[in-house]
Design an enzyme around this catalytic site. Sequence first.
Site, PDB file in Angstrom:
ATOM      1  N   ASP A  54       0.778  -1.339   0.085  1.00 58.63           N
ATOM      2  CA  ASP A  54      -0.018  -0.033  -0.109  1.00 58.63           C
ATOM      3  C   ASP A  54       0.901   1.265   0.070  1.00 58.63           C
ATOM      4  O   ASP A  54       1.444   1.630   1.157  1.00 58.63           O
ATOM      5  CB  ASP A  54      -0.938  -0.180   1.439  1.00 58.63           C
ATOM      6  CG  ASP A  54      -1.859   1.100   1.064  1.00 58.63           C
ATOM      7  OD1 ASP A  54      -1.862   1.823   0.168  1.00 58.63           O
ATOM      8  OD2 ASP A  54      -2.703   1.245   2.087  1.00 58.63           O
ATOM      9  N   ASP A  75      -1.576   5.389  -5.835  1.00 54.87           N
ATOM     10  CA  ASP A  75      -1.980   4.660  -4.689  1.00 54.87           C
ATOM     11  C   ASP A  75      -2.195   3.269  -5.018  1.00 54.87           C
ATOM     12  O   ASP A  75      -3.162   3.036  -5.729  1.00 54.87           O
ATOM     13  CB  ASP A  75      -2.952   5.325  -3.828  1.00 54.87           C
ATOM     14  CG  ASP A  75      -3.492   4.458  -2.638  1.00 54.87           C
ATOM     15  OD1 ASP A  75      -2.698   3.809  -2.216  1.00 54.87           O
ATOM     16  OD2 ASP A  75      -4.388   4.942  -2.027  1.00 54.87           O
TER      17      ASP A  75
END
Length: 444
Positions: free
Chosen positions: A103, A315
């Site tokens: 992440d 992201d």
Amino acid sequence: MASCSSLFFHLLVLLILNSLHLTVEENTISLSFPLTSAPLSKPPASGAKCLSSLLMSRRSNQTKKTPPPSFDYDYKTLFKYSMALIVSLPIGTPPQSQQMILDTGSQLSWIQCHRKSPRKPPPPASFDPSLSSSFSVLPCNHPVCKPRIPDFTLPTTCDQNRLCHYSYFYADGTLAEGNLVRERFAFPGSRTTPPLILGCAAEPGEAEGILGMNLGRLSFISQAKVPRFSYCVPFRRGSEKITRMGTFYLGQNPNSHTFQYISLLTFPQSQRMPNFDPLAYTVPMVGIRIGGKKLNISAAAFRPDAGGSGQTMVDSGTQYTFLVEAAYAKVREEVVRLVGTRLKKGYVFGGALDMCFDGNPMEIGRRIGDMVFQFEKGVEISISNERVVDDVGGGVHCVAIGRSESLGIASNIIGNFHQQNHWVEFDLSRRRVGFGVADCSRSV
């Protein structure tokens, strides 16, 4: 997401961009912006994630300590892709393999820890601290637990055992909590990181932990001094039951000579922007093309304004792409012009995607055409027409772009769906991001 005051709202938006992760089920969307909280937490508004930036002043007359040697990373592995990038990494001494969601929108890494309890069996792949000689816990008086300068990135408290306790609430109401600990990552060839600070989740929850990869001081890459990392997300449709495999590199990627690079945008620390996430990978996006037509979107929609709204970030932990209203409205206007008669009226998937259709997705994709995200220096992410819509189940397909305001944020997020079949490299040493077209279903 409502807030009590404008100050709390600004804190909420800032926090939302730092470390949250949601798991995707049939009717939900995978997100990675953080909804963290203050001691015992209500979602992000309180801003507690009070992990400090640990800006500890150093006296100029002190003897300088020799910095630890840089770790020479040359590590390649595969990851599972199922709306999130799930990588297995060896942690502890001797190493135990732990599944973690890669992440780039999160700072704190955490793993599921084995807690011996007669009432609850531990998750099958959880980490057993009692088997590791390098495991240690952080006491309450550790400066990370009691930071001198709070940076609102991690909510910490002191538990009854005088250990440093953290807690987050995620947007779906899921609570992740446990103790902050130190542990090593052990890579092949006897290469081991120094002890890194991470979370040890106390209660059984999702099978995977989080590998925090943003620019925060306590992210994995910052603590482990990783100079660069990259991944290649394979093509996958949302309703597929097959797990696709992608490739992940820590260190040099032999394909990097084919990448096109853009510099990360940086802003002085003195420039305080309540809606801006300073730990995100902020990129200079300039426009969007659909079917060869450049949309009439001001480049200012993709840049942070005086309050930080409009920031554009890459992201890996967010599934779809989200745009601020000025950009989203133009995208939707063009999609309606091209295929408006086929729109599924009144339908919104996951509370965020409202450009949805019944019928043949290939035909819809052909009528919309290819989509291109444009950046400075002529760098582009090109999405072929067969990847413009995603299968969300029940015979429904949606354009994989939503309104940022539906998430309560004021930023543009390029999610992993639009990173498919691209190498994405984060070069920390040169503060840049690279993109390269690839067939990511192959081990490359």
